[in-house]
Design a protein around this motif. Sequence first.
Motif, short mmCIF file in Angstrom:
data_model
loop_
_atom_site.label_atom_id
_atom_site.label_comp_id
_atom_site.label_asym_id
_atom_site.label_seq_id
_atom_site.Cartn_x
_atom_site.Cartn_y
_atom_site.Cartn_z
N PRO A 38 0.94 -1.25 -0.14
CA PRO A 38 0.06 -0.04 -0.15
C PRO A 38 0.93 1.19 0.18
O PRO A 38 1.97 1.29 0.45
CB PRO A 38 -0.80 -0.14 1.23
CG PRO A 38 0.10 -1.19 2.15
CD PRO A 38 0.79 -2.02 1.33
N GLN A 39 0.40 2.30 -0.66
CA GLN A 39 0.97 3.57 -0.67
C GLN A 39 0.78 4.37 0.29
O GLN A 39 -0.44 4.88 0.57
CB GLN A 39 0.92 4.12 -2.09
CG GLN A 39 1.24 3.52 -3.15
CD GLN A 39 2.48 3.88 -3.89
OE1 GLN A 39 3.07 4.98 -3.54
NE2 GLN A 39 3.04 2.86 -4.44
N ASN A 40 1.79 4.78 1.08
CA ASN A 40 1.68 5.85 2.30
C ASN A 40 0.27 5.56 3.35
O ASN A 40 -0.45 6.59 3.51
CB ASN A 40 1.52 7.39 1.71
CG ASN A 40 2.75 7.52 0.93
OD1 ASN A 40 3.86 7.23 1.22
ND2 ASN A 40 2.58 8.34 -0.10
N GLU A 41 0.03 4.35 3.41
CA GLU A 41 -1.08 4.21 4.42
C GLU A 41 -0.74 4.47 5.94
O GLU A 41 0.00 4.18 6.35
CB GLU A 41 -1.27 2.61 4.32
CG GLU A 41 -2.67 2.16 4.87
CD GLU A 41 -2.93 0.71 4.52
OE1 GLU A 41 -3.11 0.02 5.61
OE2 GLU A 41 -3.30 0.46 3.40
N GLU A 42 -1.82 5.12 6.43
CA GLU A 42 -1.35 5.56 7.90
C GLU A 42 -2.77 5.03 8.73
O GLU A 42 -3.95 4.86 8.07
CB GLU A 42 -1.07 6.90 7.81
CG GLU A 42 -2.44 7.89 7.56
CD GLU A 42 -2.07 9.43 7.66
OE1 GLU A 42 -0.83 9.59 7.92
OE2 GLU A 42 -2.75 10.36 7.40
N ASP A 43 -2.65 4.86 9.96
CA ASP A 43 -3.67 4.50 10.74
C ASP A 43 -4.49 5.60 10.97
O ASP A 43 -4.13 6.75 11.03
CB ASP A 43 -3.25 3.51 11.83
CG ASP A 43 -2.40 4.41 12.85
OD1 ASP A 43 -2.85 5.62 12.94
OD2 ASP A 43 -1.63 3.70 13.45
N GLU A 44 -5.74 5.40 11.39
CA GLU A 44 -6.90 6.51 11.78
C GLU A 44 -6.24 7.49 12.80
O GLU A 44 -6.19 8.63 12.79
CB GLU A 44 -8.06 5.80 12.27
CG GLU A 44 -9.24 6.63 12.26
CD GLU A 44 -10.59 6.07 12.34
OE1 GLU A 44 -11.42 6.83 12.79
OE2 GLU A 44 -10.64 4.89 12.37
N THR A 45 -5.45 6.69 13.79
CA THR A 45 -5.21 7.58 14.86
C THR A 45 -4.10 8.51 14.35
O THR A 45 -4.20 9.77 14.73
CB THR A 45 -4.54 6.83 16.06
OG1 THR A 45 -5.52 5.92 16.60
CG2 THR A 45 -4.04 7.65 17.18
N THR A 46 -3.24 8.16 13.72
CA THR A 46 -2.04 9.16 13.15
C THR A 46 -2.90 10.08 12.20
O THR A 46 -2.49 11.34 12.33
CB THR A 46 -1.07 8.23 12.43
OG1 THR A 46 -0.47 7.12 12.99
CG2 THR A 46 -0.02 9.21 11.50
N TYR A 47 -3.90 9.66 11.44
CA TYR A 47 -4.38 10.72 10.72
C TYR A 47 -5.22 11.85 11.61
O TYR A 47 -5.02 13.22 11.30
CB TYR A 47 -5.43 10.04 9.69
CG TYR A 47 -6.25 11.03 9.04
CD1 TYR A 47 -5.96 11.70 7.84
CD2 TYR A 47 -7.65 11.37 9.56
CE1 TYR A 47 -6.82 12.55 7.37
CE2 TYR A 47 -8.65 12.05 8.77
CZ TYR A 47 -8.10 12.96 7.66
OH TYR A 47 -8.65 13.46 6.97
N LEU A 48 -5.93 11.16 12.45
CA LEU A 48 -6.50 12.29 13.51
C LEU A 48 -5.52 13.13 14.40
O LEU A 48 -6.00 14.31 14.48
CB LEU A 48 -7.60 11.60 14.48
CG LEU A 48 -8.67 10.91 13.67
CD1 LEU A 48 -9.45 9.95 14.82
CD2 LEU A 48 -9.46 11.74 13.18
N ASN A 54 -8.28 17.92 16.54
CA ASN A 54 -8.70 16.46 16.89
C ASN A 54 -7.69 16.06 17.86
O ASN A 54 -8.15 15.15 18.74
CB ASN A 54 -8.46 15.91 15.38
CG ASN A 54 -9.45 16.01 14.62
OD1 ASN A 54 -10.44 16.49 14.89
ND2 ASN A 54 -9.19 15.60 13.44
N LYS A 55 -6.64 16.75 17.80
CA LYS A 55 -5.51 15.98 18.92
C LYS A 55 -5.95 16.45 20.20
O LYS A 55 -6.01 15.54 21.28
CB LYS A 55 -4.22 16.47 18.71
CG LYS A 55 -3.21 16.13 19.35
CD LYS A 55 -1.59 16.78 19.01
CE LYS A 55 -0.56 16.10 19.85
NZ LYS A 55 0.73 16.78 19.24
#
Length: 83
Positions: A38-48, A54-55
């Motif tokens: 997968p290309q640059n997949e990040e988990d939901e927590t990292t995204y938020l 959000n933080k």
Amino acid sequence: MLKGLKQKVIVGKNGKIELPTTELVEGTTVEIIILVEPQNEEDETTYLLKSEANKKQLIKALENANQGNLIEIDLDEYEKNYL
């Protein structure tokens, strides 16, 4: 007996894939399986956590949970009454 080879390569122009190996003799029949990373997949927590708002909300939610400030909801009861 089956023999496996694993190599990481980058797909070239027009989808061309080259496998630089000396382990394959010319004329050998092979079966190819391609696994795409997968290309640059990040988990939901990292995204938020990228957003400061959000933080702050996530940190506050963790603080509330750690202090026992929780609301329990019976999903069966909720569905029966509200859905």
